[in-house]
Design a protein around this motif. Structure first.
Motif, short mmCIF file in Angstrom:
data_model
loop_
_atom_site.label_atom_id
_atom_site.label_comp_id
_atom_site.label_asym_id
_atom_site.label_seq_id
_atom_site.Cartn_x
_atom_site.Cartn_y
_atom_site.Cartn_z
N ASP A 59 -2.79 -3.04 -2.75
CA ASP A 59 -3.47 -1.88 -3.30
C ASP A 59 -3.41 -1.97 -4.82
O ASP A 59 -2.39 -2.36 -5.38
CB ASP A 59 -2.74 -0.62 -2.82
N LEU A 60 -4.49 -1.65 -5.50
CA LEU A 60 -4.50 -1.72 -6.96
C LEU A 60 -3.97 -0.46 -7.62
O LEU A 60 -3.46 -0.51 -8.73
CB LEU A 60 -5.92 -2.01 -7.46
N SER A 61 -4.06 0.67 -6.94
CA SER A 61 -3.63 1.94 -7.52
C SER A 61 -2.43 2.49 -6.76
O SER A 61 -2.57 3.08 -5.69
CB SER A 61 -4.80 2.93 -7.45
N MET A 62 -1.23 2.26 -7.35
CA MET A 62 0.02 2.73 -6.74
C MET A 62 0.91 3.31 -7.82
O MET A 62 0.79 2.96 -8.99
CB MET A 62 0.76 1.56 -6.06
N GLU A 95 0.86 -1.19 0.00
CA GLU A 95 0.00 0.00 0.00
C GLU A 95 0.90 1.23 0.00
O GLU A 95 1.81 1.32 0.83
CB GLU A 95 -0.89 -0.02 1.23
N ASP A 96 0.67 2.17 -0.91
CA ASP A 96 1.51 3.37 -0.98
C ASP A 96 1.14 4.42 0.06
O ASP A 96 2.00 5.20 0.47
CB ASP A 96 1.50 3.96 -2.39
N ASP A 146 4.97 -0.08 -3.33
CA ASP A 146 4.57 -0.14 -4.73
C ASP A 146 4.82 -1.55 -5.27
O ASP A 146 5.37 -2.41 -4.57
CB ASP A 146 5.29 0.92 -5.59
N ASN A 204 1.47 -0.61 -10.54
CA ASN A 204 0.25 -0.78 -9.75
C ASN A 204 0.05 -2.25 -9.36
O ASN A 204 0.81 -3.13 -9.77
CB ASN A 204 -0.96 -0.22 -10.50
#
Length: 70
Positions: A57-60, A11-12, A38, A64
Motif C-alpha cells: 500500500d502506498l498510503s499508510m 496494507e494498513d 505499515d 508509507n
C-alpha cells in the motif's frame, strides 16, 4: 511443479489486507510468507521472510509505501 512465489502483503486496512490474502492464497503458485500494517513493520518482516514479491500500500501511517521501498 515450479517452486511457489513467496508473497508479503503490506496494507494498513484490515479488510483490504484480508481480501488480498484470500485472493493470493487461492492461487497455488503463491505462498504468503508475511503481512505488515505499515512501512516500519514491512522493513522488519521483509528481512525475516525474504519474499519474492511485496504487495505494498502506498498510503499508510507512520511510514508509507514509497518510503519503505526506498
Amino acid at each position: 511443479m515450479d517452486q511457489k512465489k513467496r508473497i508479503m502483503i503490506t496494507e494498513d486496512a484490515t479488510i483490504v489486507r484480508e481480501g488480498l490474502r484470500l485472493i493470493v492464497a487461492s492461487d497455488p503458485a503463491y505462498q504468503i510468507v508475511a503481512e505488515a500494517v505499515d512501512g516500519y513493520e514491512a522493513l522488519q518482516k521483509v528481512r525475516e521472510s525474504r519474499p519474492d514479491l511485496i504487495l505494498m500500500d502506498l498510503s499508510m501511517p507512520r511510514m508509507n509505501g514509497m518510503e519503505a521501498v526506498r
